[in-house]
Design a protein around this motif. Structure first.
Motif, PDB file in Angstrom:
ATOM      1  N   PHE A 188       0.822  -1.207   0.000  1.00  0.00           N
ATOM      2  CA  PHE A 188       0.000   0.000   0.000  1.00  0.00           C
ATOM      3  C   PHE A 188       0.861   1.264   0.000  1.00  0.00           C
ATOM      4  CE2 PHE A 188      -2.606   3.172   2.436  1.00  0.00           C
ATOM      5  CZ  PHE A 188      -3.554   3.398   1.451  1.00  0.00           C
ATOM      6  N   HIS A 189       1.875   1.283   0.855  1.00  0.00           N
ATOM      7  CA  HIS A 189       2.683   2.494   1.001  1.00  0.00           C
ATOM      8  C   HIS A 189       3.865   2.558   0.026  1.00  0.00           C
ATOM      9  CE1 HIS A 189       0.682   4.274   4.485  1.00  0.00           C
ATOM     10  NE2 HIS A 189       0.490   3.037   4.903  1.00  0.00           N
ATOM     11  N   GLN A 190       4.534   1.447  -0.180  1.00  0.00           N
ATOM     12  CA  GLN A 190       5.748   1.481  -1.001  1.00  0.00           C
ATOM     13  C   GLN A 190       5.440   1.359  -2.493  1.00  0.00           C
ATOM     14  OE1 GLN A 190       9.071  -0.826   0.503  1.00  0.00           O
ATOM     15  NE2 GLN A 190       9.720  -1.375  -1.563  1.00  0.00           N
ATOM     16  N   THR A 191       4.527   0.464  -2.848  1.00  0.00           N
ATOM     17  CA  THR A 191       4.217   0.244  -4.259  1.00  0.00           C
ATOM     18  C   THR A 191       3.164   1.209  -4.769  1.00  0.00           C
ATOM     19  OG1 THR A 191       4.735  -2.111  -3.982  1.00  0.00           O
ATOM     20  CG2 THR A 191       3.477  -1.490  -5.942  1.00  0.00           C
ATOM     21  N   TYR A 192       2.130   1.458  -3.939  1.00  0.00           N
ATOM     22  CA  TYR A 192       1.022   2.300  -4.378  1.00  0.00           C
ATOM     23  C   TYR A 192       1.033   3.701  -3.767  1.00  0.00           C
ATOM     24  CZ  TYR A 192      -0.942  -1.644  -6.812  1.00  0.00           C
ATOM     25  OH  TYR A 192      -1.126  -2.677  -7.696  1.00  0.00           O
ATOM     26  N   HIS A 193       2.042   4.001  -2.946  1.00  0.00           N
ATOM     27  CA  HIS A 193       2.208   5.346  -2.366  1.00  0.00           C
ATOM     28  C   HIS A 193       0.909   5.843  -1.723  1.00  0.00           C
ATOM     29  CE1 HIS A 193       6.048   5.286  -4.423  1.00  0.00           C
ATOM     30  NE2 HIS A 193       5.419   5.038  -5.566  1.00  0.00           N
ATOM     31  N   ALA A 194       0.238   4.927  -1.016  1.00  0.00           N
ATOM     32  CA  ALA A 194      -0.990   5.219  -0.270  1.00  0.00           C
ATOM     33  C   ALA A 194      -2.124   5.713  -1.163  1.00  0.00           C
ATOM     34  CB  ALA A 194      -0.724   6.212   0.858  1.00  0.00           C
ATOM     35  N   ASP A 195      -2.105   5.324  -2.432  1.00  0.00           N
ATOM     36  CA  ASP A 195      -3.204   5.637  -3.352  1.00  0.00           C
ATOM     37  C   ASP A 195      -4.262   4.541  -3.186  1.00  0.00           C
ATOM     38  OD1 ASP A 195      -4.963   5.927  -5.490  1.00  0.00           O
ATOM     39  OD2 ASP A 195      -3.398   6.466  -6.925  1.00  0.00           O
ATOM     40  N   GLU A 196      -5.293   4.824  -2.378  1.00  0.00           N
ATOM     41  CA  GLU A 196      -6.270   3.803  -2.033  1.00  0.00           C
ATOM     42  C   GLU A 196      -7.046   3.311  -3.250  1.00  0.00           C
ATOM     43  OE1 GLU A 196     -10.316   3.215   0.648  1.00  0.00           O
ATOM     44  OE2 GLU A 196      -8.947   4.873   1.130  1.00  0.00           O
ATOM     45  N   ILE A 197      -7.391   4.210  -4.166  1.00  0.00           N
ATOM     46  CA  ILE A 197      -8.167   3.818  -5.340  1.00  0.00           C
ATOM     47  C   ILE A 197      -7.375   2.832  -6.197  1.00  0.00           C
ATOM     48  CG2 ILE A 197      -9.340   4.622  -7.414  1.00  0.00           C
ATOM     49  CD1 ILE A 197     -10.661   5.430  -4.767  1.00  0.00           C
ATOM     50  N   ALA A 198      -6.106   3.138  -6.450  1.00  0.00           N
ATOM     51  CA  ALA A 198      -5.272   2.237  -7.256  1.00  0.00           C
ATOM     52  C   ALA A 198      -5.054   0.911  -6.539  1.00  0.00           C
ATOM     53  CB  ALA A 198      -3.929   2.906  -7.568  1.00  0.00           C
ATOM     54  N   PHE A 199      -4.885   0.977  -5.226  1.00  0.00           N
ATOM     55  CA  PHE A 199      -4.665  -0.235  -4.433  1.00  0.00           C
ATOM     56  C   PHE A 199      -5.892  -1.143  -4.503  1.00  0.00           C
ATOM     57  CE2 PHE A 199      -4.608  -2.515  -0.305  1.00  0.00           C
ATOM     58  CZ  PHE A 199      -3.352  -3.077  -0.368  1.00  0.00           C
ATOM     59  N   ARG A 200      -7.071  -0.577  -4.329  1.00  0.00           N
ATOM     60  CA  ARG A 200      -8.308  -1.361  -4.398  1.00  0.00           C
ATOM     61  C   ARG A 200      -8.543  -1.936  -5.792  1.00  0.00           C
ATOM     62  NH1 ARG A 200     -12.466   2.800  -1.733  1.00  0.00           N
ATOM     63  NH2 ARG A 200     -13.755   1.873  -3.370  1.00  0.00           N
ATOM     64  N   ARG A 201      -8.080  -1.224  -6.809  1.00  0.00           N
ATOM     65  CA  ARG A 201      -8.238  -1.689  -8.187  1.00  0.00           C
ATOM     66  C   ARG A 201      -7.383  -2.914  -8.473  1.00  0.00           C
ATOM     67  NH1 ARG A 201      -5.508   2.434 -11.232  1.00  0.00           N
ATOM     68  NH2 ARG A 201      -3.696   1.114 -10.774  1.00  0.00           N
ATOM     69  N   ASP A 202      -6.232  -3.010  -7.800  1.00  0.00           N
ATOM     70  CA  ASP A 202      -5.235  -4.026  -8.142  1.00  0.00           C
ATOM     71  C   ASP A 202      -5.086  -5.152  -7.135  1.00  0.00           C
ATOM     72  OD1 ASP A 202      -4.624  -2.618 -10.428  1.00  0.00           O
ATOM     73  OD2 ASP A 202      -2.737  -1.790  -9.703  1.00  0.00           O
ATOM     74  N   VAL A 203      -5.655  -5.016  -5.929  1.00  0.00           N
ATOM     75  CA  VAL A 203      -5.394  -5.984  -4.859  1.00  0.00           C
ATOM     76  C   VAL A 203      -6.684  -6.694  -4.452  1.00  0.00           C
ATOM     77  CG1 VAL A 203      -4.500  -6.334  -2.536  1.00  0.00           C
ATOM     78  CG2 VAL A 203      -3.437  -4.619  -4.033  1.00  0.00           C
TER      79      VAL A 203
END
Length: 350
Positions: A161-176
């Motif tokens: 979440f923090h290192q790969t997606y830089h705390a971008d919740e929308i992108a994280f939810r899209r990919d995880v």
């Protein structure tokens, strides 16, 4: 079809980043049992009562090597509950249920108390952590990356979440994908698994950043960090009340016990998803998980996945010592064995 790689992570993987092994948990609890900052007075008293009952010979100066394990303690308590029996007079089975809750809280408190995101580049644990998260991200460019964890800690998803997606919740939810539909702790929205995830994070035994509603059976997942503190509260508030109206929310933890059962229906979906990820992955990497004989459920999904493959997967097993190599070869057949733990694995894929 995108090729897949599946990581099966045990406590030894988290140990590399500074968290305790299962064998370390009871000694940590025993050290903290009289610490007023550890849990609350009621739960400390319950812990002290059951430990004194089951292990009357324990002393403050008992060497750590002579202390019982947390699995033994929980298994004894669970056995009394299942048998509808009590270990001493003036105690009820309902008391034992409360005791069990205190033990679970203690386990989570020990793990979370030692959770310190290791981002210090001068620290070996921090460097290993960052490198491993970087390896997962690198694999995601060519593979779908499945992470099956037997741990409660949030090291892996927190790192992504923090290192790969830089705390971008929308992108994280899209990919995880977490293997289930889950409820957002902020607005109560039901989040469906992504259609084409880059990562799957399957927590077989629950997680410290999950809470469950006993009415609507939805699981809250807080992608920003742990929320287990909410279950300690004795009164409902905004943060421990479900959007359906029920309070207080419960933890989602399958604690280490020989009598344990997987009863949460959402965990059933996650276990099925984990089985499918192993069954369809061309590469398996098992890090820090000893596959003990008592973990029959995990042994079962590994065996079923292995025996339903069109082709035998490329298997890598990573352990701290090499004394278990023959055992793993007996269970899994041909594989690459790496001793030296997480550091040795990272070195092998640099």
């Amino acid at each position: 079809m995108t090729p897949q790689i599946t990581f099966l992570l045990g406590a030894g993987a988290s140990k590399s980043f500074g968290l305790p092994l299962t064998a370390d948990i009871f000694p940590r609890i025993w050290q903290k049992i009289e610490d007023k900052n550890f849990l609350d007075q009621e739960h400390r008293a319950l812990l002290a009562q059951i430990i004194k009952c089951l292990y009357p010979g324990l002393k403050n100066d008992t060497p750590q090597d002579n202390l019982p394990g947390i699995t033994e303690l929980l298994s004894m308590v669970d056995h009394f509950i299942v048998s509808n029996a009590i270990p001493q007079v003036k105690m009820t089975v309902n008391d034992l249920v409360k005791v069990r809750g205190a033990i679970e809280l203690a386990i989570i408190d020990v793990i979370e108390g030692e959770f310190d995101v290791p981002y210090d580049e001068d620290d070996e644990e921090g460097l290993l952590y960052q490198e491993f998260v970087g390896i997962l991200s690198s694999f995601s460019k060519t593979h779908k990356v499945n992470i099956i964890s037997t741990n409660y800690d949030i090291m892996i998803e927190f790192g992504l979440f923090h290192q790969t997606y830089h705390a971008d919740e929308i992108a994280f939810r899209r990919d995880v994908d977490f293997g289930i539909r889950w409820r957002h702790p902020g607005n109560g929205e039901i989040i469906n698994p992504p259609a084409a995830p880059k990562f799957s994070v399957y927590k077989l035994h629950g997680s410290t950043n999950w809470l469950r509603c006993d009415i609507c059976s939805q699981t809250y997942i807080n992608v920003y960090g742990s929320i287990y503190e909410q279950i300690k509260k004795k009164e409902p508030d905004l943060y421990n009340t479900c959007h359906c109206g029920h309070a207080i929310l419960s933890s989602v933890i399958v604690s280490p016990s020989l009598e344990r059962e997987i009863v949460d229906p959402n965990l059933g979906y996650i276990w099925n998803a984990a089985l499918e990820s192993l069954r369809t992955s061309g590469k398996w990497v098992i890090i820090g998980y000893s596959m003990p004989p008592e973990d029959l459920n995990i042994r079962s999904i590994v065996t079923r996945a292995l025996n339903s493959h069109d082709q035998t997967p490329d298997i890598t097993v990573v352990q701290w010592k090499n004394d278990s190599e023959a055992r793993f070869r007996n269970m899994l057949g041909n594989l690459k064995f790496i001793s030296g733990g997480m550091k040795a694995y990272i070195t092998s894929v640099r």
